[in-house]
Motif scaffolding. Structure first.
Motif, PDB file in Angstrom:
ATOM      1  N   ILE A 157       0.767  -0.910  -0.045  1.00 19.80           N
ATOM      2  CA  ILE A 157      -0.177   0.051  -0.083  1.00 19.80           C
ATOM      3  C   ILE A 157       0.979   1.288   0.081  1.00 19.80           C
ATOM      4  O   ILE A 157       1.726   1.570   0.940  1.00 19.80           O
ATOM      5  N   ASN A 158       0.865   2.014  -0.876  1.00 20.30           N
ATOM      6  CA  ASN A 158       1.631   3.041  -1.279  1.00 20.30           C
ATOM      7  C   ASN A 158       1.173   4.566  -0.615  1.00 20.30           C
ATOM      8  O   ASN A 158       0.181   4.944  -0.964  1.00 20.30           O
ATOM      9  N   GLY A 159       1.799   4.749   0.378  1.00 23.08           N
ATOM     10  CA  GLY A 159       1.410   6.006   1.131  1.00 23.08           C
ATOM     11  C   GLY A 159       2.602   7.003   1.121  1.00 23.08           C
ATOM     12  O   GLY A 159       2.907   7.845   1.907  1.00 23.08           O
ATOM     13  N   TYR A 230      13.039  11.175  -2.882  1.00 22.40           N
ATOM     14  CA  TYR A 230      12.338  11.055  -4.215  1.00 22.40           C
ATOM     15  C   TYR A 230      13.071  10.069  -5.199  1.00 22.40           C
ATOM     16  O   TYR A 230      14.208  10.110  -5.063  1.00 22.40           O
ATOM     17  N   PRO A 231      12.487   9.284  -5.872  1.00 19.63           N
ATOM     18  CA  PRO A 231      11.018   8.779  -6.008  1.00 19.63           C
ATOM     19  C   PRO A 231      10.852   7.534  -5.102  1.00 19.63           C
ATOM     20  O   PRO A 231      10.508   6.618  -5.910  1.00 19.63           O
ATOM     21  N   GLN A 232      10.596   7.763  -3.880  1.00 25.28           N
ATOM     22  CA  GLN A 232      10.534   6.520  -3.118  1.00 25.28           C
ATOM     23  C   GLN A 232       9.004   5.920  -3.306  1.00 25.28           C
ATOM     24  O   GLN A 232       8.734   4.694  -3.046  1.00 25.28           O
ATOM     25  N   GLY A 233       8.313   6.804  -3.802  1.00 25.31           N
ATOM     26  CA  GLY A 233       6.760   6.309  -4.106  1.00 25.31           C
ATOM     27  C   GLY A 233       6.575   5.595  -5.213  1.00 25.31           C
ATOM     28  O   GLY A 233       5.461   5.086  -5.671  1.00 25.31           O
ATOM     29  N   ALA A 234       7.488   5.524  -6.154  1.00 25.73           N
ATOM     30  CA  ALA A 234       7.392   4.799  -7.675  1.00 25.73           C
ATOM     31  C   ALA A 234       7.501   3.470  -7.204  1.00 25.73           C
ATOM     32  O   ALA A 234       8.132   2.871  -6.337  1.00 25.73           O
ATOM     33  N   GLU A 235       6.470   2.632  -7.934  1.00 23.17           N
ATOM     34  CA  GLU A 235       6.316   1.384  -7.625  1.00 23.17           C
ATOM     35  C   GLU A 235       7.340   0.417  -7.307  1.00 23.17           C
ATOM     36  O   GLU A 235       7.478  -0.302  -6.453  1.00 23.17           O
TER      37      GLU A 235
END
Ligand code: SF4
Ligand code: SF4
Length: 435
Positions: A157-159, A230-235
């Protein structure tokens, strides 16, 4: 859990000005414009015509294709036109424009779906119109249906929300914590995935605390604090950090047993199963140096972005650039008539200083773009080959692996427009592959 790290990345100024801005609801705009494509996949066919009356939650367009989702009306009112318009890119898209009547009459079709099997769950998710709400726009029912021979053992789950300015997912975590957990449990139950890992960057300690408290007694769900980078939230980065697994070049997360969903997406799943109200509204962070009162706004999908900026107090200076999404990966907009779409998570208006396109200088071969590229690419070389039209050579540089994060351009001392150049290279290679 021992975290792995991904290579590269950058630390842009976070500018999370709206973190403490609780979501405020915007009213009904003067008109609503619903494009028949707001997702990756086949466009919908419009099912209404000029003069038709529509209600809230009514299906306006649908498609028989598997990779597609229906679009719904966010207002009740009368269809004032069905025509083609340029929304983003250069290809015209069929749009349904509605003049709201202000009554917000709800369609008779809006009722909680009966979900008693995996098939019924998948059918309900498609009918809800859900696409990845983190900005990717990929139909969720497709993601939840990986190829039969793949075994998914981890729901991620991407938060993370690593782009500057954007706080809409953070507000989801703070305001809808229980829906997020409920949605995760629905997904785990109907897909048979045994565990879920929630990843959030450590610059959001309150959200981490709230979610950790909510899953305290649950064995199948855990919350993990990630380094802000950044970009830690990239899949692919998120999967690497949380599981140590590397998604191979050209493959999907399912290849390494993972399925990634955004916090707002799972929260919507819970809400939809309770109410049956399809995806008709979106939380959007409105910010940027030209915006008078930055805030988080709940907006009806289809609202022209100019009206959303007006709701945020208008502009304190003439914006030089309007962006849908964040400053690193967002799309520059040419008009404030463009509507808010399912995947819109932020609207930025930047002044002359922040928004102007920098002067490009010659590459000095410093190698910084290579150091920060999380996909191990050679951005300066790709840029050189694209500019010189050396397309045969380009094939050897794994250009299609670029996730267009913009970290290379951000760090470049010569202000090379590397992302645009690489995007062009990707287009060229895709067109050659098609031929
Ligand atoms: S080459 Fe692509 S993936 Fe690598 S830093 Fe640049 S934009 Fe990101
Ligand atoms: S960071 Fe810029 S100047 Fe340095 S090698 Fe890359 S493109 Fe060239």
């Amino acid at each position: 859990m021992k975290f792995q790290d991904f290579k590269g990345g950058v630390h842009p100024s976070q500018k999370k000005n709206t973190m403490e801005c609780a979501t405020v609801k915007m009213g009904i705009p003067e008109k609503i414009v619903i494009p028949m494509v707001q997702h990756i996949g086949a466009p919908c066919q419009a099912l209404v015509k000029k003069g038709d009356s529509v209600k809230v939650g009514q299906v306006l367009g649908n498609s028989d294709a598997f990779v597609s989702v229906p679009v719904h009306s966010s207002v009740s009112g009368v269809v004032s036109s069905v025509d083609e318009r340029i929304i983003s890119g250069s290809k015209p898209v069929v749009c349904v424009e509605i003049k709201p009547d202000g009554l917000q009459e709800i369609s008779e079709d809006v009722k909680p779906p009966v979900v008693d099997s995996k098939e019924a769950f998948m059918k309900a998710i498609r009918a809800s119109g859900l696409t990845g709400l983190g900005g990717a726009g990929f139909p969720t029912h497709v993601k939840l249906n990986p190829p039969k021979d793949t075994k998914i053992d981890t729901l991620i789950i991407n938060g993370a929300e690593c782009e500057p300015y954007i706080t809409s997912d953070y507000r989801e975590c703070m305001e809808n914590t229980s829906n997020i957990i409920e949605g995760i449990n629905h997904v785990l139950k109907w897909t048979g995935i045994p565990r879920a890992l929630i990843g959030i960057e450590d610059n959001k300690p309150e959200a981490i605390k709230k979610l950790a408290e909510a899953v305290d007694s649950m064995n199948s769900i855990s919350v993990h604090s990630l380094k802000s980078r950044y970009p830690q939230g990239a899949e692919k980065m998120l999967i690497k950090t949380l599981t140590g697994r590397e998604v191979p070049s050209g493959k999907l997360p399912s290849e390494v047993g993972c399925l990634v969903m955004n916090v707002a997406s799972v929260s919507f799943v819970a809400e939809y199963l309770k109410t049956g109200m399809p995806l008709i509204k979106k939380r959007v962070t409105v910010d940027g140096s030209s915006v008078k009162t930055p805030k988080n706004v709940e907006v009806l999908i289809g609202t022209p972005i100019g009206e959303v900026f007006n709701f945020s107090g208008g502009f304190i200076s003439e914006p030089a650039k309007l962006i849908m999404g964040g400053p690193m990966m967002g799309v520059a907009l040419y008009s404030d008539e463009i509507p808010v779409m399912k995947y819109t998570n932020a609207l930025l208006a930047l002044d002359e200083k922040d928004g102007k396109i920098p002067q490009e200088y010659a590459c000095i071969r410093c190698g910084r773009c290579v150091d920060v590229c999380p996909m191990n690419l050679l951005p300066f070389d790709i840029d050189r080959l694209v500019k010189a039209n050396l397309h045969d050579e380009l094939e050897k540089y794994s250009v299609l692996d670029c996730i267009e994060c913009g970290a290379c351009a951000y760090t470049c001392p010569s202000k090379r427009l590397l992302t645009q150049s690489i995007r062009l290279g990707k287009d060229v290679l895709r067109r050659r592959a098609k031929k």
